[in-house]
Scaffold this active site. Structure first.
Site, mmCIF file in Angstrom:
data_model
loop_
_atom_site.group_PDB
_atom_site.id
_atom_site.type_symbol
_atom_site.label_atom_id
_atom_site.label_comp_id
_atom_site.label_asym_id
_atom_site.label_seq_id
_atom_site.Cartn_x
_atom_site.Cartn_y
_atom_site.Cartn_z
ATOM 1 C CG ASP A 23 -1.716 1.219 1.420
ATOM 2 O OD1 ASP A 23 -1.940 1.917 0.415
ATOM 3 O OD2 ASP A 23 -2.140 1.489 2.567
ATOM 4 C CG ASN A 25 -3.072 5.369 -1.238
ATOM 5 O OD1 ASN A 25 -3.067 4.235 -0.749
ATOM 6 N ND2 ASN A 25 -4.042 5.804 -2.011
ATOM 7 C CG ASP A 27 -6.019 2.998 0.432
ATOM 8 O OD1 ASP A 27 -5.045 2.209 0.528
ATOM 9 O OD2 ASP A 27 -6.674 3.144 -0.610
ATOM 10 C CG ASP A 31 -1.365 1.575 -3.738
ATOM 11 O OD1 ASP A 31 -0.142 1.538 -4.022
ATOM 12 O OD2 ASP A 31 -1.782 2.036 -2.647
ATOM 13 C CG ASP A 100 -5.829 -12.768 -13.799
ATOM 14 O OD1 ASP A 100 -6.639 -13.481 -14.410
ATOM 15 O OD2 ASP A 100 -5.236 -13.137 -12.764
ATOM 16 C CG ASP A 197 -10.246 -16.250 -13.841
ATOM 17 O OD1 ASP A 197 -9.507 -16.495 -12.878
ATOM 18 O OD2 ASP A 197 -11.490 -16.244 -13.768
ATOM 19 C CD GLU A 238 -7.927 -20.812 -12.765
ATOM 20 O OE1 GLU A 238 -7.979 -21.163 -11.578
ATOM 21 O OE2 GLU A 238 -8.661 -19.911 -13.223
ATOM 22 C CG HIS A 312 -5.163 -15.627 -6.640
ATOM 23 N ND1 HIS A 312 -4.551 -16.150 -7.770
ATOM 24 C CD2 HIS A 312 -6.479 -15.540 -6.929
ATOM 25 C CE1 HIS A 312 -5.475 -16.360 -8.689
ATOM 26 N NE2 HIS A 312 -6.649 -15.997 -8.212
ATOM 27 C CG ASP A 313 -7.616 -19.127 -6.720
ATOM 28 O OD1 ASP A 313 -8.128 -18.114 -6.195
ATOM 29 O OD2 ASP A 313 -7.606 -19.337 -7.943
HETATM 30 C C1 GLC Z 1 -10.139 -18.381 -10.899
HETATM 31 C C2 GLC Z 1 -9.403 -17.419 -10.020
HETATM 32 C C3 GLC Z 1 -10.154 -17.273 -8.727
HETATM 33 C C4 GLC Z 1 -11.516 -16.710 -9.045
HETATM 34 C C5 GLC Z 1 -12.248 -17.555 -10.079
HETATM 35 C C6 GLC Z 1 -13.386 -16.810 -10.657
HETATM 36 O O1 GLC Z 1 -10.158 -19.657 -10.401
HETATM 37 O O2 GLC Z 1 -8.089 -17.827 -9.843
HETATM 38 O O3 GLC Z 1 -9.487 -16.456 -7.806
HETATM 39 O O4 GLC Z 1 -12.277 -16.634 -7.888
HETATM 40 O O5 GLC Z 1 -11.428 -17.906 -11.157
HETATM 41 O O6 GLC Z 1 -12.926 -15.751 -11.440
HETATM 42 CA CA CA Z 2 -3.533 2.047 -1.224
#
Ligand code: GLC
Ligand code: CA
Length: 538
Positions: A23, A25, A27, A31, A100, A197, A238, A312-313
């Protein structure tokens, strides 16, 4: 592999989840300017590409995977001008930017959907799937039916994910045109690639049991990426439905579809009947079998593959596959060695390079992920709180979404004010500053590992061969090219005796060992450089 795919083999990718990275700034939300601040840190690691999770306009029901404008930046993350500065700063450092691309669905706040839901004869109606009643019993990945009733027109629409993520109807040529336009918009601004995605869900067969791999999938992918205008970019799909039968169609060098895919066999082995919230015992043989199987499929078909444990999943790899307490350093370094010296493109997820472990909390109020919260709400009446929270701590996507810990200071150096999601609970112990400054650290080991990978073409173009004997409690493989040969030994057991009669020079070790004697300590790994004639296994 085509010429481009051969070039892409040199990539090492670092994934940024912008909301939780840095971050700038105050908040409490990461970012784009925060990313710029940390580019030298990323570069220093030995990375040459960044996959940025969505930074587009979004109401954030699914943290940016619900997009309300594909061609503009989310307010909290900055502006298009900030984005342009960011990509320039990346390119100055020879770092590629992979954006993405969410093609399967938009946000329900997207203007296309707002129009679509107004009336049955709205020009945008067919941008989405509408029906008088659910066309099948498909379930949303985030719980409940995939069909949502909408009062305005007394019909149902399809959402494979959250209610606020309606699926786009790719059968409609206008949708295809809009989405190729999105690709072109960003390619014109200089992006180097896309992570696509849930790409294999864009073509659907409503009579099929599963949502993905529909009959027109390859046609649509070719339409997006087979065009000369975008033939230079890197694309990774993916693809949860990738298998030995369709992988050549998706990624073959002559196919004009994708550079590569993420497939998930090695991730899904710990998933009890598909439910990520039921803790599973780690079984090395299953994970190794999945890795070996895919290394062989991709090598035998001359295809480009990806190497990853985290994103991230996913929960943190050291918590899922190894020991995140007293053997945290060994676990993190061994898993990285095991994964990233195989054949393919390494993908490192933010925090993985400092050995971040899962976040633990027994309070559902500490979680933000829509999937986790839906799961909690639909099970809290039948399952004990204790059991439910154990499962959530094991499998929740929030494990990878707590702010990156940069230092042991206030809010881990992530922000000057309280972050949007609780700070990672071990940030005082596990943080980038401590790792950079300590000789024995996961971060410094990653640097050595990536430098080693880069130092020899054997790790990039070389032949891969699994040489593990099932009884060893280890994963051992060979990489070789011409007269150069490396053996990678990763041990999962206590004081394991591994009978490999190999003489070789130790080029990497997570225990500082100077000779190999056949006895390995827990989570020890070693990389040996041998000349071919010296290898003799007993
Ligand atoms: C993919 C992403 C996941 C998202 C899902 C729907 O699996 O990696 O984070 O929630 O698609 O977009
Ligand atoms: Ca920020």
């Amino acid at each position: 592999m085509n010429e481009q795919q051969k070039q892409f083999q040199n990539m090492v990718v670092y994934q940024i989840y912008p909301r939780s990275f840095k971050d700038s700034n105050g908040d409490g939300i990461g970012d784009l300017n925060g990313i710029i601040e940390k580019l030298d840190y990323i570069k220093e690691l030995g990375v040459n590409a960044i996959w940025l999770s969505p930074c587009y306009k979004s109401p954030n029901e699914d943290n940016g995977y619900d997009i309300s404008d594909y061609c503009d930046i989310m307010d909290e993350f900055g502006t298009l001008a900030d984005w342009k500065r960011m990509i320039d700063e990346m390119h100055k450092r020879d770092i590629k930017l992979i954006m993405d691309f969410v093609a399967n669905h938009t946000s329900s706040e997207h203007k296309w959907f707002k129009e679509s839901r107004k009336s049955k004869d709205n020009p945008y109606r067919d941008y989405y799937y509408w029906a008088d009643k659910p066309l099948n019993d498909w379930k949303s990945t985030f719980g409940g039916s995939a069909w949502q009733y909408d009062e305005a027109t007394d019909q149902y629409y399809l959402h494979s994910f959250a209610v606020g993520q309606p699926d786009l109807n790719w059968e409609n040529p206008k949708v295809r045109e809009e989405m190729t336009g999105v690709i072109d918009f960003w390619v014109d601004l200089g992006v180097d690639g896309f992570r696509c995605d849930v790409l294999d869900q864009i073509s659907k067969d409503f009579d099929s049991e599963s949502i993905g791999n529909g009959p027109r999938l390859h046609e649509y992918i070719k339409l997006l990426f087979g065009r000369p205008k975008v033939s230079h970019i890197f694309t990774v799909g993916e693809c949860w439905g990738a298998n030995a039968d369709n992988i050549r169609l998706l990624t073959g060098g002559d196919r004009k579809e994708l550079s590569t895919v993420f497939q998930f066999d090695h991730i899904l082995v710990g998933c009890c009947n598909g439910c990520k919230f039921i803790p599973q015992e780690f079984v090395l043989d299953d994970v190794r079998d999945a890795l070996v199987k895919w290394q062989n499929i991709m090598q035998d078909n001359d295809l480009l593959t990806t190497l990853f444990f985290e994103n991230h999943d996913q929960p943190r790899s050291i918590s899922k596959y190894a020991n995140d307490t007293d053997k945290r350093y060994e676990s993190a370094t061994m898993l990285a060695t095991m994964m990233f010296l195989q054949k393919g493109i390494p993908f490192i997820y933010q925090g993985q390079e400092i050995g971040t472990a899962n976040y633990c909390s027994d309070n559902i109020g500490d979680f933000r992920d829509v999937e986790t919260i839906n799961y909690y709400n639909s099970n809290c009446k039948n399952v004990s709180e204790d059991k439910l929270m154990k499962g959530i701590n094991y499998g929740s996507r929030d494990n990878s979404r707590h702010p990156m810990s940069w230092s042991k200071g206030l809010y881990g150096g992530f922000s000057e004010s309280e972050p949007w999601i609780p700070m990672y609970n071990r940030y005082k112990e596990i943080n980038a500053e401590a790792d950079i400054n300590s000789e024995k650290s996961v971060y410094n080991y990653y640097k050595q590992l990536l430098a080693l990978r880069k130092s020899s073409d054997a790790f990039i173009n070389g032949i891969y061969e699994n040489i593990t004997d099932n009884k060893w409690g280890a994963y051992i493989y060979k990489r070789s090219l011409d007269n150069e040969e490396y053996i990678v030994i990763c041990n999962f057991e206590d004081q394991n005796k591994i009978n490999l009669d190999i003489n070789g020079e130790i080029v990497l070790s997570n225990t500082n060992r100077s000779s190999v004697n056949g006895i390995y300590s827990p989570y020890e790994c070693v990389v040996l450089k041998c000349t071919k004639t010296e290898v003799d296994m007993v």
